[in-house]
Design a protein around this motif. Structure first.
Motif, PDB file in Angstrom:
ATOM      1  N   ILE A  48     -16.292   9.177   3.645  1.00 52.51           N
ATOM      2  CA  ILE A  48     -16.941   8.993   2.344  1.00 52.51           C
ATOM      3  C   ILE A  48     -17.539   7.600   2.303  1.00 52.51           C
ATOM      4  CG2 ILE A  48     -16.623   8.958  -0.149  1.00 52.51           C
ATOM      5  CD1 ILE A  48     -16.274  11.700   1.059  1.00 52.51           C
ATOM      6  N   ARG A  49     -18.843   7.508   2.121  1.00 53.54           N
ATOM      7  CA  ARG A  49     -19.520   6.220   2.094  1.00 53.54           C
ATOM      8  C   ARG A  49     -19.674   5.699   0.674  1.00 53.54           C
ATOM      9  NH1 ARG A  49     -21.587   9.084   6.362  1.00 53.54           N
ATOM     10  NH2 ARG A  49     -21.679   7.962   8.353  1.00 53.54           N
ATOM     11  N   HIS A  50     -20.259   4.538   0.583  1.00 55.88           N
ATOM     12  CA  HIS A  50     -20.463   3.890  -0.712  1.00 55.88           C
ATOM     13  C   HIS A  50     -21.217   4.814  -1.667  1.00 55.88           C
ATOM     14  CE1 HIS A  50     -21.370   0.818  -3.691  1.00 55.88           C
ATOM     15  NE2 HIS A  50     -22.647   1.126  -3.587  1.00 55.88           N
ATOM     16  N   ASN A  51     -20.700   4.938  -2.881  1.00 57.34           N
ATOM     17  CA  ASN A  51     -21.325   5.680  -3.981  1.00 57.34           C
ATOM     18  C   ASN A  51     -21.277   7.198  -3.788  1.00 57.34           C
ATOM     19  OD1 ASN A  51     -22.362   5.068  -6.536  1.00 57.34           O
ATOM     20  ND2 ASN A  51     -24.410   5.703  -5.910  1.00 57.34           N
ATOM     21  N   GLU A  52     -20.466   7.677  -2.831  1.00 56.81           N
ATOM     22  CA  GLU A  52     -20.320   9.113  -2.634  1.00 56.81           C
ATOM     23  C   GLU A  52     -19.079   9.631  -3.357  1.00 56.81           C
ATOM     24  OE1 GLU A  52     -22.529   9.815   1.677  1.00 56.81           O
ATOM     25  OE2 GLU A  52     -20.334   9.845   1.561  1.00 56.81           O
ATOM     26  N   ILE A  53     -19.118  10.922  -3.716  1.00 61.84           N
ATOM     27  CA  ILE A  53     -18.036  11.570  -4.438  1.00 61.84           C
ATOM     28  C   ILE A  53     -16.995  12.097  -3.458  1.00 61.84           C
ATOM     29  CG2 ILE A  53     -17.449  13.538  -5.903  1.00 61.84           C
ATOM     30  CD1 ILE A  53     -18.840  11.452  -7.472  1.00 61.84           C
ATOM     31  N   ILE A  54     -15.727  11.935  -3.775  1.00 61.52           N
ATOM     32  CA  ILE A  54     -14.645  12.522  -2.986  1.00 61.52           C
ATOM     33  C   ILE A  54     -14.467  13.965  -3.466  1.00 61.52           C
ATOM     34  CG2 ILE A  54     -12.188  12.380  -2.421  1.00 61.52           C
ATOM     35  CD1 ILE A  54     -12.428   9.341  -3.037  1.00 61.52           C
ATOM     36  N   PRO A  55     -14.740  14.960  -2.604  1.00 61.75           N
ATOM     37  CA  PRO A  55     -14.807  16.347  -3.074  1.00 61.75           C
ATOM     38  C   PRO A  55     -13.481  17.096  -3.099  1.00 61.75           C
ATOM     39  CG  PRO A  55     -15.508  16.242  -0.806  1.00 61.75           C
ATOM     40  CD  PRO A  55     -15.161  14.835  -1.204  1.00 61.75           C
TER      41      PRO A  55
ATOM     42  N   ILE B 239     -12.054   3.132  -6.186  1.00 55.23           N
ATOM     43  CA  ILE B 239     -12.497   4.425  -6.677  1.00 55.23           C
ATOM     44  C   ILE B 239     -12.786   4.367  -8.176  1.00 55.23           C
ATOM     45  CG2 ILE B 239     -12.022   6.887  -6.709  1.00 55.23           C
ATOM     46  CD1 ILE B 239     -12.013   5.699  -3.931  1.00 55.23           C
ATOM     47  N   ASP B 240     -13.990   4.806  -8.521  1.00 49.58           N
ATOM     48  CA  ASP B 240     -14.379   4.935  -9.917  1.00 49.58           C
ATOM     49  C   ASP B 240     -14.029   6.350 -10.373  1.00 49.58           C
ATOM     50  OD1 ASP B 240     -15.572   5.137 -12.371  1.00 49.58           O
ATOM     51  OD2 ASP B 240     -17.617   4.797 -11.679  1.00 49.58           O
ATOM     52  N   PHE B 241     -12.991   6.476 -11.218  1.00 50.28           N
ATOM     53  CA  PHE B 241     -12.541   7.777 -11.708  1.00 50.28           C
ATOM     54  C   PHE B 241     -13.023   8.065 -13.129  1.00 50.28           C
ATOM     55  CE2 PHE B 241      -9.159   7.262  -8.437  1.00 50.28           C
ATOM     56  CZ  PHE B 241      -9.298   8.493  -7.809  1.00 50.28           C
ATOM     57  N   SER B 242     -14.091   7.393 -13.549  1.00 48.82           N
ATOM     58  CA  SER B 242     -14.512   7.518 -14.943  1.00 48.82           C
ATOM     59  C   SER B 242     -14.883   8.949 -15.319  1.00 48.82           C
ATOM     60  CB  SER B 242     -15.695   6.583 -15.221  1.00 48.82           C
ATOM     61  OG  SER B 242     -16.780   6.857 -14.369  1.00 48.82           O
TER      62      SER B 242
ATOM     63  N   VAL C 206     -12.797   1.124 -15.117  1.00 44.90           N
ATOM     64  CA  VAL C 206     -12.559   0.099 -14.095  1.00 44.90           C
ATOM     65  C   VAL C 206     -12.152   0.772 -12.784  1.00 44.90           C
ATOM     66  CG1 VAL C 206     -11.174  -1.908 -13.469  1.00 44.90           C
ATOM     67  CG2 VAL C 206     -11.858  -1.545 -15.856  1.00 44.90           C
ATOM     68  N   PRO C 207     -12.825   0.464 -11.671  1.00 42.97           N
ATOM     69  CA  PRO C 207     -12.467   1.065 -10.376  1.00 42.97           C
ATOM     70  C   PRO C 207     -11.011   0.796 -10.013  1.00 42.97           C
ATOM     71  CG  PRO C 207     -14.584  -0.040 -10.237  1.00 42.97           C
ATOM     72  CD  PRO C 207     -14.009  -0.409 -11.567  1.00 42.97           C
ATOM     73  N   VAL C 208     -10.382   1.777  -9.375  1.00 47.09           N
ATOM     74  CA  VAL C 208      -8.969   1.707  -9.019  1.00 47.09           C
ATOM     75  C   VAL C 208      -8.847   1.489  -7.520  1.00 47.09           C
ATOM     76  CG1 VAL C 208      -6.771   2.955  -8.985  1.00 47.09           C
ATOM     77  CG2 VAL C 208      -8.354   3.235 -10.917  1.00 47.09           C
ATOM     78  N   SER C 209      -8.017   0.546  -7.126  1.00 49.74           N
ATOM     79  CA  SER C 209      -7.777   0.297  -5.703  1.00 49.74           C
ATOM     80  C   SER C 209      -6.707   1.241  -5.184  1.00 49.74           C
ATOM     81  CB  SER C 209      -7.334  -1.150  -5.491  1.00 49.74           C
ATOM     82  OG  SER C 209      -8.342  -2.049  -5.877  1.00 49.74           O
ATOM     83  N   LYS C 210      -6.900   1.731  -3.968  1.00 56.93           N
ATOM     84  CA  LYS C 210      -5.920   2.609  -3.333  1.00 56.93           C
ATOM     85  C   LYS C 210      -5.513   1.996  -1.993  1.00 56.93           C
ATOM     86  CE  LYS C 210      -5.923   6.060  -6.317  1.00 56.93           C
ATOM     87  NZ  LYS C 210      -4.701   6.555  -7.010  1.00 56.93           N
ATOM     88  N   THR C 211      -4.233   2.122  -1.659  1.00 54.07           N
ATOM     89  CA  THR C 211      -3.726   1.594  -0.396  1.00 54.07           C
ATOM     90  C   THR C 211      -3.671   2.703   0.653  1.00 54.07           C
ATOM     91  OG1 THR C 211      -1.452   2.012  -1.094  1.00 54.07           O
ATOM     92  CG2 THR C 211      -2.369  -0.171  -1.557  1.00 54.07           C
ATOM     93  N   LEU C 212      -3.568   2.323   1.925  1.00 52.85           N
ATOM     94  CA  LEU C 212      -3.520   3.293   3.010  1.00 52.85           C
ATOM     95  C   LEU C 212      -2.323   4.219   2.840  1.00 52.85           C
ATOM     96  CD1 LEU C 212      -4.428   1.060   6.089  1.00 52.85           C
ATOM     97  CD2 LEU C 212      -5.935   2.479   4.686  1.00 52.85           C
ATOM     98  N   GLY C 213      -2.544   5.520   3.032  1.00 52.70           N
ATOM     99  CA  GLY C 213      -1.491   6.512   2.881  1.00 52.70           C
ATOM    100  C   GLY C 213      -1.361   7.072   1.486  1.00 52.70           C
ATOM    101  N   GLU C 214      -2.100   6.515   0.538  1.00 53.98           N
ATOM    102  CA  GLU C 214      -2.018   6.983  -0.845  1.00 53.98           C
ATOM    103  C   GLU C 214      -2.964   8.167  -1.058  1.00 53.98           C
ATOM    104  OE1 GLU C 214      -2.091   4.992  -5.343  1.00 53.98           O
ATOM    105  OE2 GLU C 214      -2.560   3.797  -3.559  1.00 53.98           O
ATOM    106  N   VAL C 215      -2.583   9.062  -1.982  1.00 50.11           N
ATOM    107  CA  VAL C 215      -3.409  10.220  -2.295  1.00 50.11           C
ATOM    108  C   VAL C 215      -4.574   9.800  -3.188  1.00 50.11           C
ATOM    109  CG1 VAL C 215      -3.497  12.464  -3.448  1.00 50.11           C
ATOM    110  CG2 VAL C 215      -1.497  11.846  -2.069  1.00 50.11           C
TER     111      VAL C 215
END
Length: 795
Positions: free
Chosen positions: A333-340, A352-355, A362-371
């Motif tokens: 997933i590249r910049h500005n693409e939707i996670i499907p 991740i912008d979950f708006s 506010v974009p949310v940071s995710k760490t490695l291994g997180e869903v």
């Protein structure tokens, strides 16, 4: 080409200011290489007339990484195109950037850029382009890349592949109106001699004219009137009396009595009244169907999900249709693409912008291994994820399994016409049979004549026309004020609302302004350079906004750079130790006003903070002037940072609800409805879709009606939110106009019934009364609606 980094100018292509330097080509300035590239393409093709139709017609074309490899997949292409054979392909694409005459002119000249294109036609209202091209010289990917290169990238979503589009009712309504109008006009001409009186020498024409009237009546009854008979029969089977029952009864009686009188030589019949009735009813039905076909009211998550995704296999990427994505596959997933689909983060820094899903801006940071849940948009670098759930079973799609998305939405509140028609039909039958039984003992023929005459005169033509013509006029008023309703029934739904539920982010607030609270009056020049230098190395959205506030600053040397997701960034900048991030990251209990905060610390000295606050839409105070007639609730997926600011409008006693999931929003609206409240929900994202569907009236608010907005009953342009009080009052005025028109119609019916019950109804009287009542109703509703609109300052 020369690059000027000092002089500020205006881009020749898009009109934006060239604040960070501009590009010179052909003695013209461009803000980026993308805009310059568009101009070069047009110049080489001899299409620079594009710029003569409008000043700066193009959209900004900064070069970004866009990949169209998925358009090489035959399965995807076959789902997108309209037609193909060995020689040609026809495709229709949605281009949201179409906005002016220059756009139309350029996009209809594509054959001059590439001769493989036979023609291209624009539907401006739908913002669509229909292209036919040769398979030998071009394919779909090359067409899309060409459109991208000239600044008109098509928006291709999963919904384009699903093709779940509601097609219009193919009942040939316009053709039926044309036939009924033709027959009505001819029957009126043939009937005039009968009205004026035939001389003794002209009596031979009476029977001939009668047979012509029957001939013209046949297509009117068996083409235009058929659906009224079908509707009346289906409703009777379901033990329901709607307005189609008396209409069908009136049409049948008019036709039967016309046949009887002409065949038995007892009179001229009522062919003119019959044809006029059906013609006006069909016109009313046509008006009632008026809607904004260029606007989609039925959007869901597929409207912004991608058609395909990049799958990682043996270290290589390949495009894969979203429908074929399986659990365990790795996707990029590249910049500005939707996670499907729901997936686990394997590589990269996720911001991740979950708006669209939660409402949190506010974009949310995710760490490695997180869903990472489906529906989020990556705002940073490219990510690598492993799919853990199919697209159809993701957290986002669970919302669409709710019954609110499958039940019929248009009949949540019965309209005035539906309510009145039941009682009208009962009274009509009582009067008709009463007239029959009154005369039957003394004169059977007169009794039958009175029975049929009552059904003819009391046929609710004017009642059937008052609602569609009034509502159609109301729709045009709302349209002028950028409030687009799904259909005419929505106007009455709007008039009955007594509870308003509002989303926060994107609905009553817009993009945030930034305020800096500094230790001193303002940051020093050195502090600005330090802050700018550090933030320019971060891809976090807040860091980019800080850079915009600081303006262009000289970049200083940076060492020991470290960025901690969800916390902040630290580094040595030109010999100074700098920290920028949350209050906890500063290791100090800094007390700053509520809002999204980014604090600054240089050499262990606290320098201040940037506070990101969302600004309210204009006219918000006017909306809350509707209190206490209307109850207001805030229903937001955001954190409660803005609770104090919101309390000014909603109060603190249970009217504000934060941190609500999409399902919780839907359940809250349902609880209000169980308390007998008529609820209007106003929202802007997928997180509001369930509540919008569940509510009695769902309104999607957007700053561009052609961009994504969730499925709803109405779409409101953001700049017209301040007119909401006027919209409510005008909708009530519209309903009152319908009530008055019903009284006018009832007056005509009472006058006609006074003649009909005697059994002496003349065809001339019926031919005059029905068109007169119809003309009166149509004129009154049209004039009264526009007067009410002027009163509410909507015209």
């Amino acid at each position: 080409m020369a690059i000027d980094t000092i002089t500020q100018s205006t881009c020749y292509h898009c009109g934006n200011d060239c604040t960070e330097g501009h590009y010179e080509f052909d003695q013209k300035s461009f803000c980026c290489v993308g805009c310059r590239g568009v101009y070069q393409v047009l110049s080489q093709s001899g299409l620079c007339n594009y710029y003569t139709y409008n000043d700066h017609p193009g959209a900004n074309r900064a070069r970004i990484d866009k990949r169209f490899e998925y358009l090489d997949e035959p399965k995807i292409v076959n789902d997108l195109i309209d037609y193909t054979d060995d020689k040609i392909t026809v495709v229709t694409l949605y281009i949201p950037y179409i906005h002016c005459s220059s756009c139309i002119w350029l996009l209809e000249q594509l054959n001059r850029i590439n001769p493989a294109i036979y023609y291209s036609r624009i539907d401006f209202l739908k913002k669509q382009i229909n292209v036919r091209f040769s398979n030998d010289g071009m394919n779909l990917r090359q067409l899309v890349e060409l459109l991208f290169d000239i600044g008109y990238e098509p928006l291709i979503s999963l919904q384009d592949v699903v093709k779940k589009q509601v097609t219009g009712q193919k009942d040939n309504l316009v053709r039926k109106i044309a036939v009924a109008g033709f027959c009505f006009g001819n029957v009126m001409l043939i009937s005039f001699p009968e009205y004026l009186g035939l001389s003794e020498y002209e009596q031979t024409f009476r029977q001939f004219f009668g047979w012509l009237n029957i001939l013209f009546s046949l297509p009117v009854v068996f083409s235009g009137g058929t659906e009224y008979f079908v509707s009346a029969w289906n409703n009777l089977r379901n033990k329901v009396l709607n307005i189609d029952f008396p209409l069908a009864l009136g049409i049948a009686v008019l036709f039967i009595r016309t046949l009887a009188e002409i065949l038995l030589h007892t009179g001229p019949g009522f062919a003119d009244t019959l044809c006029g009735l059906v013609f006006f009813l069909l016109v009313g039905k046509f008006v009632q169907r008026k809607t904004y076909y260029h606007i989609s009211f039925e959007r869901d998550y597929r409207s912004f999900f991608p058609v395909a995704v990049q799958v990682m296999e043996e270290g290589k990427e390949r495009p894969l249709p979203l429908s074929e994505l399986k659990v365990g596959q790795r996707i990029r997933i590249r910049h500005n693409e939707i996670i499907p689909a729901d997936a686990i983060l394997l590589q990269g820094e996720a911001l991740i912008d979950f708006s669209f899903v939660t409402g949190e801006s506010v974009p949310v940071s995710k760490t490695l291994g997180e869903v990472v849940y489906a529906g989020g948009r990556q705002t940073g670098e490219a990510l690598e994820l492993e799919v853990i759930k199919p697209v159809s079973q993701s957290y986002l799609t669970q919302l669409w399994n709710n019954e609110a998305f499958t039940r019929q939405q248009d009949n949540r509140m019965r309209t005035f016409s539906e309510t009145v028609s039941k009682y009208f039909s009962i009274v009509l039958l009582l009067v008709a049979f009463g007239s029959l039984f009154f005369w039957i003992s003394t004169d059977l023929a007169r009794g039958l004549s009175a029975f049929t005459a009552v059904l003819i005169v009391a046929c609710p033509c004017a009642l059937a026309l008052s609602t569609p013509f009034t509502m159609s006029a109301a729709l045009s008023i709302f349209d002028r004020n950028f409030f687009y309703l799904k259909n005419t029934a929505v106007v009455e739904q709007l008039a009955r609302i007594n509870t308003i539920v509002l989303d926060k982010t994107g609905t009553i607030t817009t993009g945030g302004g930034i305020n800096a609270i500094a230790k001193h009056a303002e940051f020093t020049d050195l502090e600005k350079q330090i802050i700018y230098s550090l933030c320019s190395n971060s891809s976090h959205p807040l860091s980019r906004q800080i850079c915009q506030v600081m303006g262009e600053q000289p970049r200083l040397n940076i060492s020991s750079y470290q960025e901690i997701p969800g916390k902040g960034i630290s580094a040595w900048v030109n010999g100074h130790q700098v920290k920028i991030g949350s209050a906890s990251f500063m290791h100090k209990g800094v007390d700053v006003n509520a809002g999204t905060e980014v604090h600054i610390m240089i050499d262990d000295n606290y320098c201040g903070a940037f506070i990101f606050k969302q600004s309210f839409r204009n006219g918000l105070k006017e909306i809350f002037g509707l209190k206490p007639q209307y109850k207001f609730y805030l229903l937001s997926g955001d954190q409660d940072h803005e609770r104090k600011a919101m309390a000014e409008f909603f109060g603190e006693d249970g009217y504000m609800h934060f941190k609500k999931s999409p399902q919780e929003k839907l359940d809250f609206v349902k609880s209000l409805q169980l308390a007998d409240r008529k609820v209007m929900m106003i929202g802007d994202g997928l997180n509001d879709s369930g509540a919008l569907k569940q509510s009695d009236l769902g309104v999607a608010i957007t700053d561009d009606v052609n961009n994504f907005s969730p499925g709803s009953d109405a779409i409101l342009d953001g700049k017209s939110l301040c007119k909401l009080p006027a919209f409510f009052r005008f909708s009530k005025d519209t309903v009152n106009i319908i009530h008055i028109s019903f009284l006018i119609s009832l007056t005509y019916n009472l006058i006609g019934l006074s003649y009909a019950v005697t059994g002496n109804l003349s065809p001339l009287f019926a031919a005059i009364l029905m068109p007169l009542s119809t003309a009166t109703i149509i004129s009154f509703t049209s004039i009264a609606t526009h007067v009410a609109a002027k009163k509410r300052k909507l015209l």
